[in-house]
Design a protein around this motif. Structure first.
Motif, PDB file in Angstrom:
ATOM      1  N   MET A 103       1.020  -1.133  -0.011  1.00  0.00           N
ATOM      2  CA  MET A 103       0.166  -0.021   0.013  1.00  0.00           C
ATOM      3  C   MET A 103       0.822   1.170   0.098  1.00  0.00           C
ATOM      4  SD  MET A 103      -3.117   1.341  -0.006  1.00  0.00           S
ATOM      5  CE  MET A 103      -4.016  -0.321   0.353  1.00  0.00           C
ATOM      6  N   PRO A 104       0.697   2.137  -1.083  1.00  0.00           N
ATOM      7  CA  PRO A 104       1.437   3.441  -0.927  1.00  0.00           C
ATOM      8  C   PRO A 104       1.124   4.322   0.053  1.00  0.00           C
ATOM      9  CG  PRO A 104      -0.041   3.364  -2.672  1.00  0.00           C
ATOM     10  CD  PRO A 104      -0.230   2.075  -1.879  1.00  0.00           C
ATOM     11  N   SER A 105       2.196   5.076   0.577  1.00  0.00           N
ATOM     12  CA  SER A 105       1.904   6.214   1.503  1.00  0.00           C
ATOM     13  C   SER A 105       1.447   7.529   0.677  1.00  0.00           C
ATOM     14  CB  SER A 105       3.179   6.227   2.144  1.00  0.00           C
ATOM     15  OG  SER A 105       2.912   7.570   3.152  1.00  0.00           O
ATOM     16  N   ILE A 106       0.565   8.180   1.273  1.00  0.00           N
ATOM     17  CA  ILE A 106       0.091   9.431   0.788  1.00  0.00           C
ATOM     18  C   ILE A 106       1.215  10.359   0.734  1.00  0.00           C
ATOM     19  CG2 ILE A 106      -1.485  11.192   1.118  1.00  0.00           C
ATOM     20  CD1 ILE A 106      -3.695   9.205   1.326  1.00  0.00           C
ATOM     21  N   GLU A 107       1.647  10.499   2.092  1.00  0.00           N
ATOM     22  CA  GLU A 107       2.728  11.575   2.142  1.00  0.00           C
ATOM     23  C   GLU A 107       4.060  11.219   1.476  1.00  0.00           C
ATOM     24  OE1 GLU A 107       1.843   9.657   5.144  1.00  0.00           O
ATOM     25  OE2 GLU A 107      -0.201  10.935   5.438  1.00  0.00           O
ATOM     26  N   THR A 108       4.568  10.180   1.345  1.00  0.00           N
ATOM     27  CA  THR A 108       5.834   9.713   0.732  1.00  0.00           C
ATOM     28  C   THR A 108       5.727   8.923  -0.352  1.00  0.00           C
ATOM     29  OG1 THR A 108       6.333   8.104   2.268  1.00  0.00           O
ATOM     30  CG2 THR A 108       6.916  10.212   2.897  1.00  0.00           C
ATOM     31  N   SER A 109       6.572   8.686  -0.970  1.00  0.00           N
ATOM     32  CA  SER A 109       6.698   7.409  -2.244  1.00  0.00           C
ATOM     33  C   SER A 109       6.967   6.087  -1.753  1.00  0.00           C
ATOM     34  CB  SER A 109       7.568   7.788  -3.128  1.00  0.00           C
ATOM     35  OG  SER A 109       8.809   8.003  -2.799  1.00  0.00           O
ATOM     36  N   ILE A 110       6.957   5.851  -0.502  1.00  0.00           N
ATOM     37  CA  ILE A 110       7.126   4.671   0.214  1.00  0.00           C
ATOM     38  C   ILE A 110       6.098   3.827   0.197  1.00  0.00           C
ATOM     39  CG2 ILE A 110       7.837   3.284   2.253  1.00  0.00           C
ATOM     40  CD1 ILE A 110       9.224   6.004   3.249  1.00  0.00           C
ATOM     41  N   LYS A 111       6.196   2.557  -0.245  1.00  0.00           N
ATOM     42  CA  LYS A 111       5.056   1.501  -0.319  1.00  0.00           C
ATOM     43  C   LYS A 111       5.275   0.377   0.998  1.00  0.00           C
ATOM     44  CE  LYS A 111       3.827   1.498  -4.897  1.00  0.00           C
ATOM     45  NZ  LYS A 111       3.421   0.448  -6.274  1.00  0.00           N
ATOM     46  N   TYR A 112       4.255   0.420   1.836  1.00  0.00           N
ATOM     47  CA  TYR A 112       4.485  -0.447   2.913  1.00  0.00           C
ATOM     48  C   TYR A 112       3.694  -1.784   2.512  1.00  0.00           C
ATOM     49  CZ  TYR A 112       5.438   3.933   5.472  1.00  0.00           C
ATOM     50  OH  TYR A 112       5.821   4.903   5.865  1.00  0.00           O
ATOM     51  N   GLN A 113       4.175  -2.680   3.294  1.00  0.00           N
ATOM     52  CA  GLN A 113       3.792  -4.547   2.950  1.00  0.00           C
ATOM     53  C   GLN A 113       2.352  -4.509   3.683  1.00  0.00           C
ATOM     54  OE1 GLN A 113       5.412  -6.232   1.003  1.00  0.00           O
ATOM     55  NE2 GLN A 113       3.822  -7.935   1.284  1.00  0.00           N
ATOM     56  N   ILE A 114       1.449  -4.991   3.162  1.00  0.00           N
ATOM     57  CA  ILE A 114       0.339  -5.303   4.050  1.00  0.00           C
ATOM     58  C   ILE A 114       0.399  -6.401   4.909  1.00  0.00           C
ATOM     59  CG2 ILE A 114      -2.406  -5.660   3.708  1.00  0.00           C
ATOM     60  CD1 ILE A 114      -2.199  -3.904   1.247  1.00  0.00           C
ATOM     61  N   THR A 115       0.344  -6.371   6.070  1.00  0.00           N
ATOM     62  CA  THR A 115       0.592  -7.540   6.903  1.00  0.00           C
ATOM     63  C   THR A 115      -0.789  -8.306   7.287  1.00  0.00           C
ATOM     64  OG1 THR A 115       0.457  -6.141   8.927  1.00  0.00           O
ATOM     65  CG2 THR A 115       2.493  -6.717   7.883  1.00  0.00           C
ATOM     66  N   GLY A 116      -1.901  -7.438   7.363  1.00  0.00           N
ATOM     67  CA  GLY A 116      -3.369  -8.315   7.670  1.00  0.00           C
ATOM     68  C   GLY A 116      -4.402  -7.293   7.296  1.00  0.00           C
ATOM     69  N   TYR A 117      -5.753  -7.853   7.567  1.00  0.00           N
ATOM     70  CA  TYR A 117      -6.948  -6.842   7.289  1.00  0.00           C
ATOM     71  C   TYR A 117      -7.772  -6.887   8.414  1.00  0.00           C
ATOM     72  CZ  TYR A 117      -5.206  -7.996   2.694  1.00  0.00           C
ATOM     73  OH  TYR A 117      -4.542  -8.206   1.479  1.00  0.00           O
ATOM     74  N   GLY A 118      -7.951  -5.839   8.893  1.00  0.00           N
ATOM     75  CA  GLY A 118      -8.547  -5.559  10.009  1.00  0.00           C
ATOM     76  C   GLY A 118     -10.080  -5.714   9.938  1.00  0.00           C
ATOM     77  N   PRO A 119     -10.860  -5.302  11.187  1.00  0.00           N
ATOM     78  CA  PRO A 119     -12.392  -5.722  11.067  1.00  0.00           C
ATOM     79  C   PRO A 119     -13.008  -4.813  10.418  1.00  0.00           C
ATOM     80  CG  PRO A 119     -11.558  -4.876  13.271  1.00  0.00           C
ATOM     81  CD  PRO A 119     -10.302  -5.076  12.284  1.00  0.00           C
ATOM     82  N   GLY A 120     -12.598  -3.478   9.756  1.00  0.00           N
ATOM     83  CA  GLY A 120     -12.974  -2.692   8.911  1.00  0.00           C
ATOM     84  C   GLY A 120     -13.165  -3.252   7.453  1.00  0.00           C
ATOM     85  N   TYR A 121     -12.161  -3.943   6.996  1.00  0.00           N
ATOM     86  CA  TYR A 121     -12.057  -4.571   5.799  1.00  0.00           C
ATOM     87  C   TYR A 121     -13.259  -5.648   5.862  1.00  0.00           C
ATOM     88  CZ  TYR A 121     -11.193  -7.529   1.770  1.00  0.00           C
ATOM     89  OH  TYR A 121     -10.968  -8.242   0.484  1.00  0.00           O
ATOM     90  N   TRP A 122     -13.403  -6.443   6.866  1.00  0.00           N
ATOM     91  CA  TRP A 122     -14.339  -7.642   6.857  1.00  0.00           C
ATOM     92  C   TRP A 122     -15.888  -7.183   7.017  1.00  0.00           C
ATOM     93  CZ3 TRP A 122     -12.232 -11.234   4.458  1.00  0.00           C
ATOM     94  CH2 TRP A 122     -10.813 -11.646   4.400  1.00  0.00           C
ATOM     95  N   LEU A 123     -15.778  -6.029   7.673  1.00  0.00           N
ATOM     96  CA  LEU A 123     -17.547  -5.460   7.744  1.00  0.00           C
ATOM     97  C   LEU A 123     -17.724  -4.889   6.452  1.00  0.00           C
ATOM     98  CD1 LEU A 123     -17.085  -3.718  11.237  1.00  0.00           C
ATOM     99  CD2 LEU A 123     -18.789  -5.627  10.589  1.00  0.00           C
ATOM    100  N   TRP A 124     -16.718  -4.432   5.895  1.00  0.00           N
ATOM    101  CA  TRP A 124     -17.055  -3.703   4.399  1.00  0.00           C
ATOM    102  C   TRP A 124     -17.542  -4.889   3.562  1.00  0.00           C
ATOM    103  CZ3 TRP A 124     -12.921  -3.196   0.200  1.00  0.00           C
ATOM    104  CH2 TRP A 124     -13.328  -2.249  -0.708  1.00  0.00           C
ATOM    105  N   VAL A 125     -16.716  -5.778   3.559  1.00  0.00           N
ATOM    106  CA  VAL A 125     -17.192  -7.116   2.766  1.00  0.00           C
ATOM    107  C   VAL A 125     -18.546  -7.391   3.085  1.00  0.00           C
ATOM    108  CG1 VAL A 125     -16.588  -9.456   2.039  1.00  0.00           C
ATOM    109  CG2 VAL A 125     -15.082  -7.680   1.926  1.00  0.00           C
TER     110      VAL A 125
END
Length: 156
Positions: free
Chosen positions: A105-127
């Motif tokens: 997932m890219p950062s909005i402030e910088t050009s760094i991309k962070y590795q996604i390590t997991g999905y929280g309850p917000g994602y699963w509630l969205w689904v």
């Protein structure tokens, strides 16, 4: 005649319950962490992803399209256009699950991309909200056809 009325009432109330659950789950998902990034960096809430996720469309992250599709499915349900609502909500679920294929997932402030390590309850509630929308539209679509069939039998 009384039995026909009660069946019709049940068929019309169950989709509405799923619709309300869909809207409720979506609302709750906005306040929860949706993804976890490496090193605890920027655990993002659903509201943050809703507001800024459209930027991901510019770089090939298409999961955000699920949000307008979900809105279309809700509006279609409210205006009794269950076939359009069914297609939109199924498309929404497909785009939501496509997010699982994203590793960084890219950062909005910088050009760094962070590795996604997991999905929280917000994602699963969205689904879950989209799955409830699928259920609402498909059950309503089925009950609509059932009502048409019942009316044809009553006319004969």
């Amino acid at each position: 005649m009384r039995k026909y009325y009660s069946q019709n009432y049940i068929y019309s109330s169950i989709p509405f319950i799923f619709f309300v659950c869909s809207v409720f789950l979506y609302s709750v998902s906005l306040s929860q962490d949706s993804i976890y990034l490496e090193g605890g960096q920027q655990n993002t809430s659903g509201l943050f992803l809703l507001l800024f996720g459209w930027i991901g469309l510019l770089i090939g992250y298409y999961a955000w399209i699920a949000n307008p599709l979900l809105l279309v499915s809700w509006l279609s349900f409210l205006f009794n256009s269950y076939s359009i609502g069914s297609m939109a909500s199924i498309g929404s679920v497909v785009f939501m699950f496509s997010f699982l294929m994203i590793n960084t997932m890219p950062s909005i402030e910088t050009s760094i991309k962070y590795q996604i390590t997991g999905y929280g309850p917000g994602y699963w509630l969205w689904v879950a909200s989209a799955v409830c929308s699928v259920a609402a539209n498909l059950i309503a679509l089925g009950s609509w056809w059932r009502c048409i069939g019942l009316m044809k039998r009553d006319i004969k």
